[in-house]
Structures are given as C-alpha cells and as structure tokens.
Write an enzyme that holds these catalytic residues in place. Sequence first.
Site, PDB file in Angstrom:
ATOM      1  N   HIS A  89     -67.720 -39.257 -24.993  1.00 17.77           N
ATOM      2  CA  HIS A  89     -66.526 -39.669 -24.245  1.00 17.77           C
ATOM      3  C   HIS A  89     -66.515 -39.117 -22.827  1.00 17.77           C
ATOM      4  O   HIS A  89     -65.768 -39.606 -21.990  1.00 17.77           O
ATOM      5  CB  HIS A  89     -65.230 -39.378 -25.032  1.00 17.77           C
ATOM      6  N   ASP A 226     -70.110 -37.441 -31.179  1.00 17.66           N
ATOM      7  CA  ASP A 226     -69.619 -37.547 -29.803  1.00 17.66           C
ATOM      8  C   ASP A 226     -70.536 -36.841 -28.784  1.00 17.66           C
ATOM      9  O   ASP A 226     -70.167 -35.820 -28.219  1.00 17.66           O
ATOM     10  CB  ASP A 226     -68.196 -36.976 -29.756  1.00 17.66           C
ATOM     11  N   SER A 636     -64.317 -30.342 -23.550  1.00 18.08           N
ATOM     12  CA  SER A 636     -65.156 -31.383 -24.123  1.00 18.08           C
ATOM     13  C   SER A 636     -66.572 -31.236 -23.611  1.00 18.08           C
ATOM     14  O   SER A 636     -66.787 -31.136 -22.401  1.00 18.08           O
ATOM     15  CB  SER A 636     -64.636 -32.759 -23.725  1.00 18.08           C
TER      16      SER A 636
HETATM   17  N1  ARG Z   1     -59.181 -36.119 -28.284  1.00 17.67           N
HETATM   18  C1  ARG Z   1     -60.339 -35.951 -27.462  1.00 17.67           C
HETATM   19  C2  ARG Z   1     -59.902 -35.550 -26.053  1.00 17.67           C
HETATM   20  O1  ARG Z   1     -58.796 -35.218 -25.840  1.00 17.67           O
HETATM   21  C3  ARG Z   1     -61.208 -37.139 -27.455  1.00 17.67           C
HETATM   22  C4  ARG Z   1     -60.704 -38.335 -26.735  1.00 17.67           C
HETATM   23  C5  ARG Z   1     -61.644 -39.493 -26.686  1.00 17.67           C
HETATM   24  N2  ARG Z   1     -61.744 -40.185 -27.947  1.00 17.67           N
HETATM   25  C6  ARG Z   1     -60.888 -41.152 -28.373  1.00 17.67           C
HETATM   26  N3  ARG Z   1     -61.045 -41.662 -29.565  1.00 17.67           N
HETATM   27  N4  ARG Z   1     -59.925 -41.622 -27.619  1.00 17.67           N
HETATM   28  O2  ARG Z   1     -60.431 -35.848 -25.023  1.00 17.67           O
HETATM   29  N1  GLU Z   2     -61.232 -34.094 -26.133  1.00 13.94           N
HETATM   30  C1  GLU Z   2     -60.817 -33.085 -25.182  1.00 13.94           C
HETATM   31  C2  GLU Z   2     -61.492 -33.223 -23.829  1.00 13.94           C
HETATM   32  O1  GLU Z   2     -61.921 -34.261 -23.455  1.00 13.94           O
HETATM   33  C3  GLU Z   2     -61.058 -31.756 -25.746  1.00 13.94           C
HETATM   34  C4  GLU Z   2     -60.113 -31.607 -26.823  1.00 13.94           C
HETATM   35  C5  GLU Z   2     -59.014 -30.660 -26.470  1.00 13.94           C
HETATM   36  O2  GLU Z   2     -58.071 -31.006 -25.766  1.00 13.94           O
HETATM   37  O3  GLU Z   2     -59.186 -29.556 -26.985  1.00 13.94           O
HETATM   38  O4  GLU Z   2     -61.517 -32.321 -23.055  1.00 13.94           O
END
Ligand code: ARG
Ligand code: GLU
Length: 701
Positions: A89, A226, A636
């Site tokens: 991502h 990921d 991330s």
């Molecule tokens: N929760 C993760 C973050 O905050 C991953 C986000 C990307 N993935 C998704 N399925 N939208 O960035």
């Molecule tokens: N998915 C998050 C990011 O893109 C990390 C997850 C979090 O917020 O801990 O930074």
Amino acid sequence: MDKKRIIGFLAAAGLLLAAAPASHADEGMWLPALISQRIGDMQEKGFRLSAEDIYSVNQASLKDAVVLFGRGCTGELISPEGLLLTNHHCGYGQIQKHSSVEHDYLKDGFWAMSRSEELPNEGLTVSFLDRMEDVTDIILKGYVDSMSESSRDSLVKANSAALIKEVTAAGNGLRATVESLYYGNTYYVFVYREYSDVRLVGAPPSSIGKFGGDTDNWMWPRHTGDFSIFRIYADKDNNPAPYSEDNIPYTPKKYFRISLGGVHEGDFTFVYGFPGSTQEYIMSEGVKYVSEISDPHKIALRTRRLDIQRKYMEKDQAVRIQYASKNAGVANAWKKWQGEMKGINRLGTVSSRKEYEKRFAAWADGSRYEGILDALDSLYALASPYMFARDYFSETAATVEIARFAQEIAKLSRTHAGDDDIAAAAEKFYKDYYLPIDKECFSEVMTAFGENVPEDFRPEYFSSMMQKYGSVDSWADSLFASSIFADKSNAWMFTDSTAVADDPATVFMREFGKWYSSRIYPEYARLNGEITLLYRDYMRGQMEFEPEKAFYPDANLTLRVAYGHVAGYSPNDGVYYEPYSTLDGIIEKDNPEIYDYNIPQRLRDIYAEKDYGRWTEGGQVPVCFIATNHTSGGNSGSPVINSDGNLIGINFDRVWEGTMSDIVFDPDYCRNISLDIRYVLFTIDRLAGAGHLIEEMEFAL
Ligand code: ARG
Ligand code: GLU
C-alpha cells in the site's frame, strides 16, 4: 505454541501487569539518539545488541538500513545492492502509475527479471537519517521570557533556517528539518540524505498484496501479503542523483540480514520507523472531544457515504472498479476511528485523565503551573464549536466530488492553464465518477450538516439554498441537473471561464470555502494556537510532576524505536487470538466469488502440492504476526527486527481494538500487525519465480 502454554503465558503476563500497575508495558516511540536510556530495558527483554548498534553517528548502525519512503511510509534495505522493502500500500501509487490495460501490475503483479526492467518513479524519494541532534539552545538563542509568542515564532523560524542552511551546505542530497518535540520545549535537527532514483523491482498481485482488502483492514486474524520491492540507485560515487541510465545500484552502509529462525510468542520485537502523529499527553477535554464528538460524528457521516457507495458498487461491476480506491480511502479512517473511540471509552480515558489532572492541579498549586488546566479547559470550551465546524466541513461539503472537480477546473481556468490540462483533468475525473453516488451522498451529508451544525455556525449560503429549494433533495436535484460538470459531454464548455465560475457546483464550493476560511478557520487557528502554547507548559509540568517517568515525544514523522514482544490478545470475553496466521488461513478465506478473497490460481496449486520451498515452520507457511510494539500511521513498511537485529517482518497495520494508541496505549489490546518475512520470501520465490532477488539477500538463523 499449544493452547496451554499460551494460557500460561497470558497468566504470567497478567500477573506481571498486576504486580506493576505503573508499568506501561511496551508503550513508547523512543528517539534513537537517546536509546542508551532504554537499552537496559531492551536488553532485559531480550535484545542482544548495543545502543550504538541501533544508532551511531560514528559507525554504520541499523538506522542506516531504514528510510523514510516517500513522505509517509518507512522502508528498509535488505541487500548490498540497494534492494528495499516497503508495503504494497506504500508503493501502490507507483505500481498503479506503471499499470495500463495491457499490463495491469496492480492486478497481476510485477517482477523485474533483470536490472534493466526495473521501473523509475518520478517524484519518489527515500531519505536516510544522517543524524539527529538536540539543538534547543541554538533554536532559542536570543529568546527572553518577556518575548511575545509571535516574536518567539519568528525567532525559531529564523534560527531554524540559518541552522538548516549550515548543516546542508555540503549539498549532495542533504536535506534537514528542525522539529519541535514536547510541544516546543525541545528542538531537534534531523539531517537526511535524500535519494531520488528509486525503481520499482517487484510487487505481488493485489490478490496477495491487498488480500482481505477493506474487509480485513485493521483486523486480526490477517493474511495480507502487504509488501513491494524497490531499488535505490546512485551516481558512480554512491551519491544521490536524479534518474539516469548511468546510475548504479546504491551501496548501503548497512542492510538487514534476514532471519529464518521464526517468530514465537514472547519473542522480543523492535520496530524501527517513522510514525506520523500521536497526541499522548493531551488533557481530558481533548480526549473527550475526540471520543465523544469528533469520532462519532465523522464515523456517522462516513457510514452514510459508505452505505451509498456500497449499494451502487454491488449493483455494477464497473462502478465497483471506479469506486474501489475511493471507498478504501473513506473506509480506512472510518474503521480506525471506531476502534479509537471504543478503546478510549473502554479504558475510561476521559475519567482517568480527570483523576490525573486533579492530582496534577494539587501538586501545581502555588507553582508556575497553577491554573493551567483551568485555562486549557476554558480554551477547549471556546474552541470546540470551531473544531466541530471544521471537522464537519471536511467530512461534508469538502467531500462532494462534483464540487471539488468544479473547483479544480475553476482554478485551472483562472491560472490560464491550457485546454490540454483541462481535458486531462476531466479525463481523470470522469474515469472514476458515478453521479448517482455523488448526488445521494450530497443529500445525505448536507442533511446531516443542517441537523448537526448549529445555525450560527452555518454559512448564509446554506440557509439561503434551503430557503430557495425547501429541502436538501430538491437542492440536489437542481444542482446536479443544471451543473455543466454533471456530464462529460459538456467538457467543451470547461474552457469558458464564465460558465465555469457561475456553475452551481463551483458556487457551492466557493461559498462553503469562503465561509470556512473567513468564519471558521481563523478563529480555530487562533484558539488552537493558544491551546498548543499552553500545552508547552502543561507538557513540561507533567514531566516535573512525574520526574521518574520516561516521557517519549509524540510522533512527528521522525525516526523512532518501538520495542515489544510477539503476543496474542483477547478482544472479547471468551475469545483469544493467537499471534500468528498461516497459509491455511488464506485457503480458508479463499473464495473466487468474493473480490477481496479471490487468490491467484497459482497459490491454490502450490497449496495443493505443498510445494513451499524452505519458507515454512512446522510444515506451515507463516503469513502474519502481531506484537505489542507501539506504532502509528507512517510505520507502514517499517522493519520488524528480532533480538539479534535481524529482519523478521514488515509492519503494516494495527488491530482496530488498539487504534486508541495514538492517544492512550493499552498493553492488553494494542497490537501492531506485521508480515512474516518468510511469507515475503515464499511469494517472491514460489509465486513470482523471482529467486534472483533472494540471491542478493543475506540470511541468519
Ligand atoms: N490500515 C492500514 C493503514 O492505515 C492499511 C491501509 C491500506 N489498506 C487498505 N485495505 N485500505 O494505512
Ligand atoms: N497502515 C498504516 C500506515 O500506512 C500503519 C498502520 C497504523 O496506523 O498503525 O502507516
């Protein structure tokens, strides 16, 4: 680990916590330059390296293998030839940019089979931290107590600019920032070396890299692969250089060795990366605004929009594709806020901070900190209607797609952009635009606006439209029927600046924008400035009040160390989550009918043949694991390191029950989610057949 041992482990952990109520087990995002203050604790918990191994300005250290990837993710070096890992991502935008109908790398994945196939990415940079230093004395030089806040600001700006100029004078890709820590009580300079030739090397298909999609996002058990792979290029002297065919792979000062030793419950884990933003020291009123006002309202508004999007996405495959990414963006924070709000309420953080504040106030009586909480409290009372209007604006009017597009075109025509630019903008917009969704969302969010934003905080324009049309629905009917932006076939009119400026969609955005920037934002900014200023004192007060406690600075997208251990958790009574997931779980979820769970056929075949290669433990392919590291958005892609400093995983998410850790950390619920490095290698080796990349890496058991 078997169930009995897990329960035994939990009981032991529970006992430990009970015996040491003041302990903030594994909470904290520590500054690498000060890690010598934590190294004793880290070593007690299993880490076998020294503080100098983590951060050193004199010798290569682990920090030299970690980069800020772009401006919001982390990456790590894994080979002597500049190979870099981050999340899928995080590389998503680049993978998408290289994709077309003929080669859809998002769908099918991408693997450069030789160096010449690696793809350059304009605008993408990675930054190595050269050093960080406490420069409070330099930044506050010339400051006297009697100085006004605005003079202090100017002084800080001028001193920072001079310092930045000095430390980057050698050029060579040097970049520096001066950051305030602890609300301006301390200033640090961060000096980076920024490389701008960063090429895409590999990415699994989204059915691996985004497996589980938004259904599983922020959730455990998780099975998302990921990750994506890049390579840093440098000039012949290993220095940063813009993209050139003559550039060569960067030789890192340090890169991670990869552990194949596995990940086991209780194991020490260390996440080294760039968390973006936290507010761990705010007072009860600030927490209350988040958990009782802002989160519930923002969640409700997004629920309405997501329901509408989903309704149309389910009906039509083309719409599903058009709104996939938008829907993901809306759903990501929506889900996070729900966990945050629930977590804060479950922990009773508002009342526990009130208790703390009582003790603080008693201690502060007669000191320079006397009355500070009352002052903050009154400021919150004054500011919260503005904070609310601001949140509401950004979740309502500012989300109307047609109006945002109208604003973009109006701006292009004002700046006399060429017809080509306007045509390109239109092309991009209509590709992913479905009017019935936008129109229904307009009705929903504007209705909510009328219901929830108090009369004297609404724009006149809103009231006059309501008067004119009688209802939000008729207003929507009129706006979407008469706007030239409602239909792509009107694009020939977009160069007519009068038609654009007078269009109802343009007027909508202009009027809301005017109201926001004249009536809401200035007062919000003024009060927020005063609040921040008081926090400078309150922060210092808290540190004096509890001199024994180790305070880590709030995250601000600077490099941090978070250490913890592999651990499951119990989200609800009667339920215990184990800390690992495996390929078996992917196969359990696999369903060709459900987009988020439709795995590549090749993975099914590999599973059927059990042809896993050497990337297994106990006959299973490990996929993800959770641990107690304190992480946030920005972490991330961060390396997850074991007690010997070797790479065991890539951080990519948190469990949603623990997302309040940006405000309050709960050792029972806060877990970061990482990809097991062996699943990364399994994917590269078995699925992609890109074993030549593995040859570059170095392994440790
Ligand atoms: N929760 C993760 C973050 O905050 C991953 C986000 C990307 N993935 C998704 N399925 N939208 O960035
Ligand atoms: N998915 C998050 C990011 O893109 C990390 C997850 C979090 O917020 O801990 O930074």
